[in-house]
Write a protein that holds these residues in place. Structure first.
Motif, PDB file in Angstrom:
ATOM      1  N   GLN A 189      40.925  36.351  51.789  1.00  0.00           N
ATOM      2  CA  GLN A 189      39.665  37.031  51.439  1.00  0.00           C
ATOM      3  C   GLN A 189      39.512  37.119  49.919  1.00  0.00           C
ATOM      4  O   GLN A 189      38.417  36.950  49.391  1.00  0.00           O
ATOM      5  CB  GLN A 189      39.624  38.442  52.028  1.00  0.00           C
ATOM      6  N   THR A 190      40.623  37.396  49.212  1.00  0.00           N
ATOM      7  CA  THR A 190      40.551  37.478  47.746  1.00  0.00           C
ATOM      8  C   THR A 190      40.151  36.119  47.163  1.00  0.00           C
ATOM      9  O   THR A 190      39.288  36.037  46.287  1.00  0.00           O
ATOM     10  CB  THR A 190      41.907  37.931  47.170  1.00  0.00           C
ATOM     11  N   PHE A 196      43.687  31.180  41.503  1.00  0.00           N
ATOM     12  CA  PHE A 196      44.986  31.211  42.205  1.00  0.00           C
ATOM     13  C   PHE A 196      45.942  32.187  41.528  1.00  0.00           C
ATOM     14  O   PHE A 196      46.667  32.920  42.186  1.00  0.00           O
ATOM     15  CB  PHE A 196      45.593  29.804  42.279  1.00  0.00           C
ATOM     16  N   ARG A 197      45.927  32.185  40.194  1.00  0.00           N
ATOM     17  CA  ARG A 197      46.847  33.068  39.461  1.00  0.00           C
ATOM     18  C   ARG A 197      46.543  34.535  39.757  1.00  0.00           C
ATOM     19  O   ARG A 197      47.452  35.317  40.027  1.00  0.00           O
ATOM     20  CB  ARG A 197      46.727  32.786  37.958  1.00  0.00           C
ATOM     21  N   LEU A 198      45.259  34.900  39.747  1.00  0.00           N
ATOM     22  CA  LEU A 198      44.902  36.297  39.997  1.00  0.00           C
ATOM     23  C   LEU A 198      45.223  36.691  41.439  1.00  0.00           C
ATOM     24  O   LEU A 198      45.746  37.791  41.689  1.00  0.00           O
ATOM     25  CB  LEU A 198      43.402  36.518  39.699  1.00  0.00           C
ATOM     26  N   THR A 199      44.958  35.781  42.375  1.00  0.00           N
ATOM     27  CA  THR A 199      45.283  36.077  43.781  1.00  0.00           C
ATOM     28  C   THR A 199      46.790  36.281  43.925  1.00  0.00           C
ATOM     29  O   THR A 199      47.236  37.212  44.615  1.00  0.00           O
ATOM     30  CB  THR A 199      44.800  34.932  44.702  1.00  0.00           C
ATOM     31  N   GLU A 200      47.571  35.435  43.271  1.00  0.00           N
ATOM     32  CA  GLU A 200      49.038  35.585  43.298  1.00  0.00           C
ATOM     33  C   GLU A 200      49.444  36.966  42.780  1.00  0.00           C
ATOM     34  O   GLU A 200      50.257  37.658  43.380  1.00  0.00           O
ATOM     35  CB  GLU A 200      49.685  34.523  42.406  1.00  0.00           C
ATOM     36  N   LEU A 225      51.501  42.486  43.718  1.00  0.00           N
ATOM     37  CA  LEU A 225      51.352  43.939  43.690  1.00  0.00           C
ATOM     38  C   LEU A 225      51.449  44.503  45.113  1.00  0.00           C
ATOM     39  O   LEU A 225      52.120  45.517  45.351  1.00  0.00           O
ATOM     40  CB  LEU A 225      49.990  44.306  43.055  1.00  0.00           C
ATOM     41  N   GLN A 226      50.807  43.818  46.049  1.00  0.00           N
ATOM     42  CA  GLN A 226      50.867  44.258  47.447  1.00  0.00           C
ATOM     43  C   GLN A 226      52.321  44.230  47.942  1.00  0.00           C
ATOM     44  O   GLN A 226      52.781  45.181  48.583  1.00  0.00           O
ATOM     45  CB  GLN A 226      49.999  43.343  48.319  1.00  0.00           C
ATOM     46  N   SER A 243      51.562  34.894  51.400  1.00  0.00           N
ATOM     47  CA  SER A 243      50.492  34.824  50.390  1.00  0.00           C
ATOM     48  C   SER A 243      50.548  33.494  49.661  1.00  0.00           C
ATOM     49  O   SER A 243      49.525  32.818  49.483  1.00  0.00           O
ATOM     50  CB  SER A 243      50.638  35.956  49.375  1.00  0.00           C
ATOM     51  N   GLU A 244      51.748  33.126  49.225  1.00  0.00           N
ATOM     52  CA  GLU A 244      51.906  31.878  48.466  1.00  0.00           C
ATOM     53  C   GLU A 244      51.498  30.674  49.311  1.00  0.00           C
ATOM     54  O   GLU A 244      50.813  29.772  48.830  1.00  0.00           O
ATOM     55  CB  GLU A 244      53.373  31.748  48.020  1.00  0.00           C
TER      56      GLU A 244
END
Lengths: 249, 402
Positions: free
Chosen positions: B321-322, B350-354, B359-360, B389-390
């Motif tokens: 979703q992000t 991609f960097r921000l989603t990572e 953080l999660q 996530s990755e």
């Protein structure tokens, strides 16, 4: 070498072209007006120049570079002010300016100096922390203009710049355009405000139904239409009537 | 007038198609299963509770309050559009042709809720030996009449006051509705007559005031836009909704993550995307909701293997979703003209989603340490979030490149 050079550009949204072999160029330090009726192809021409649309035929070069050859250099050479202001609702005025400075690689001190001068010129100094939702249409347009002028590229492409601006805003914009052309930048300006175009543009391109009907200085156009005392309004109406007559015959 | 009748007919047809289009996404898949299990579990608990009801519960009052609560909010569904403020202005005298149909739809669309409350309340009323068959029949008729009166009165109140202070009107109607239902359930017929007269007087007051006011197009158009926007936001959790305009909040309390920029050393796309993620309600709240759900899963799911699956599924959902919200739609943005946008924007997305998924993972590890103490389980949980996530980010990247 021309700053902007269009050669036989044919293009449009579908296979049926809107533009038919459009050719013109803009030299260093020139302010050129792109004039035409609604639907004449002005915005489509601009979309091809800024790289949002690919021509079906012909070529477009800015500073001798085509988009396909070096997209980054091509884009660095111009800035664009759209007809309808397009802002990021999540960024403040200052952040819009910062974002533009980052994208065009401005050093911090130059950014500070240029943005301070522009904010003063357009009387927006007190609105640095405002979000676009609080801006009037004219203020939104001023943000677009300041961002475009911040980068100081070789070419400015401006689509209907006077819509929504108050008289002081129009004066500031014209002053900025004059100053920038004097410093060697070139401007392509699409507008319906013909009296302003006549007064400020070095050359005029009359676009009708996707083709260049006439271009040149006001004197060139008067000679071409055989009307030595005509204003741009008169020439514009003469051109459309002539075109309608040609269509009928 | 035929023209306004046709306008309503056309709009209503399109509105139903729009509802159907999105509700099929909402009520298919996981929500349908969750609803089925929830209703089943609630029904079972209720039937068990009815077998041995507490004797001192004020059942009649409670049911009167529930029925009042299900009938007092009667926001009109007008299907008005912004252009109506111009085009329907000369037709104001004929507007009742349109609004009467709008109010009929409002009434029928809101009727299922109080009817469900009534049906659910019937066994409880029997358990407490309240009422009889004729009383239940009268109660049903009263529910229908009260809802109709609520719909009409709220519309008249909004028309008379341009929607200002609508909760004052709702409070008065809530009290009147509750007293009416209570009067029937406790056989207090004089109270029923007195409150009915009071209700009629109240409705007449707003009818008279509304009749002398011009139709407040702006208020009803804004109300309609907000209502549709709420629906689209809800539907957006299940499918992509093109009409949705992202609302923005400053969130200056997260200023730590949006430091002042040095334009020479900050990447434009990184600067823009970070602010887009934090200040756009859609992306920010979605990620936060999924992260909080994940933490609650760690804290309250007693079986680690079930918790692993739960947090893995939520890590996938929040990463995908992000990515989708940061990519944005097809509309023109000024950064499309930035010199090296094709290279930097995908990388920064991609960097921000990572980073937000890291953080999660960190928050999950902390929740896991609270739940399971210093052991391997919290770190396995964090690793699951990171791996899922990755994988989501990389697979999504490959899919885009194909």
């Amino acid at each position: 070498m021309a700053i902007l050079d269009l050669k036989d550009v044919t293009g449009g949204y579908s296979r049926k072209p809107v533009l038919h072999e459009v050719s013109f160029n803009i030299q260093k330090g020139e302010l050129v007006g792109l004039i035409g009726l609604n639907g004449a192809g002005k915005s489509t021409t601009i979309k091809h120049i800024i790289g949002l649309m690919n021509p079906q035929g012909g070529s477009i070069e800015i500073n001798g570079v085509a988009f396909d050859e070096d997209a980054e250099l091509y884009r660095k050479s111009f800035s664009y002010i759209p007809e309808t202001p397009i802002l990021y609702e999540e960024l403040t005025l200052r952040e819009h300016l910062e974002l533009t400075a980052m994208a065009y690689g401005l050093p911090q001190d130059i950014f500070e100096a240029r943005s301070a001068a522009l904010l003063k010129e357009f009387r927006m100094e007190k609105r640095l922390k405002w979000y676009p939702s609080h801006f009037s249409k004219g203020m939104r347009q001023k943000v677009m203009i300041m961002c475009a002028f911040l980068a100081e590229p070789a070419l400015y492409i401006i689509d209907e710049p006077f819509v929504g601006l108050d008289p002081l805003g129009i004066r500031s914009l014209l002053a900025q355009l004059t100053q920038r052309t004097e410093n060697g930048a070139s401007v392509l300006m699409s507008t319906h405000v013909l009296s302003t175009a006549e007064k400020h543009c070095d050359r005029i391109i009359l676009l009708h139904e996707g083709s260049v009907r006439a271009h040149g200085t006001m004197d060139d156009l008067r000679k071409a239409f055989g009307r030595p005392d005509a204003s741009l309004d008169d020439l514009y109406i003469a051109m459309t009537e002539e075109a309608d007559y040609e269509q009928l015959t | 007038m035929n023209s306004l009748r046709e306008v309503w007919g056309n709009r209503f047809g399109k509105y139903l198609m729009e509802l159907q289009r999105y509700l099929q996404y909402v009520f298919t898949g996981h929500l349908a299963i969750v609803l089925l299990f929830s209703i089943g579990a609630a029904g079972y608990s209720y039937s068990e509770w009815l077998k041995d009801v507490p004797p001192d519960l004020p059942a009649a009052r409670l049911i009167a309050l529930l029925l009042a609560a299900s009938t007092f909010i009667a926001t009109p569904v007008t299907l008005l559009k912004p252009a109506d403020a111009v085009y329907l202005l000369p037709l104001e005298k004929e507007l009742p042709t349109y609004t009467s149909r709008a109010l009929s739809w409002t009434f029928f669309s809101k009727l299922p809720l109080p009817i469900i409350v009534f049906i659910v309340a019937l066994p409880m009323l029997s358990a407490y030996e309240i009422g009889s068959k004729p009383i239940f029949g009268l109660l049903l008729l009263l529910i229908i009449a009260v809802l109709w009166a609520s719909v009409r009165t709220e519309f008249l109140y909004r028309k008379a006051n341009e929607g200002q202070g609508v909760w004052r009107d709702r409070f008065i109607r809530f009290v009147l509705n509750a007293l009416l239902f209570y009067a029937v359930l406790s056989d207090q017929w004089i109270i029923l007559i007195v409150i009915t007269i009071a209700y009629l007087l109240y409705a007449t007051l707003w009818m008279k005031k509304a009749n002398v006011q011009p139709f407040p197009y702006d208020h009803f158009i804004e109300l309609e836009q907000n209502r549709m926007m709420s629906f689209y936001r809800f539907a957006n959790y299940f499918t992509e909704v093109p009409h949705l305009k992202g609302s923005i909040s400053k969130r200056s309390w997260l200023g730590l993550f949006m430091p002042d920029a040095n334009v020479e050393h900050t990447d434009a796309q990184s600067f823009l995307l970070r602010r887009t993620f934090i200040r756009t309600d859609e992306s920010f709240w979605l990620w936060l909701r999924l992260t909080v759900l994940s933490i609650l899963g760690v804290l309250f799911i007693p079986f680690p293997i079930v918790a692993f699956i739960f947090i893995g599924a939520l890590a996938f959902a929040s990463a995908i979703q992000t990515l989708q919200t940061l990519r944005g739609g097809d509309e023109f943005r000024m950064d499309l003209l930035f010199p090296n946008t094709e290279e930097t924007r995908p990388k920064e997305i991609f960097r921000l989603t990572e980073r937000v998924q890291w953080l999660q993972a960190g928050l999950i590890v902390i929740a896991g340490l609270l739940m399971h103490g210093l052991s391997i389980t919290p770190f396995v949980m964090g690793a699951i979030v990171l791996i899922i996530s990755e994988a989501t980010i990389r697979l999504s990247n490959n899919k885009d490149e194909e």
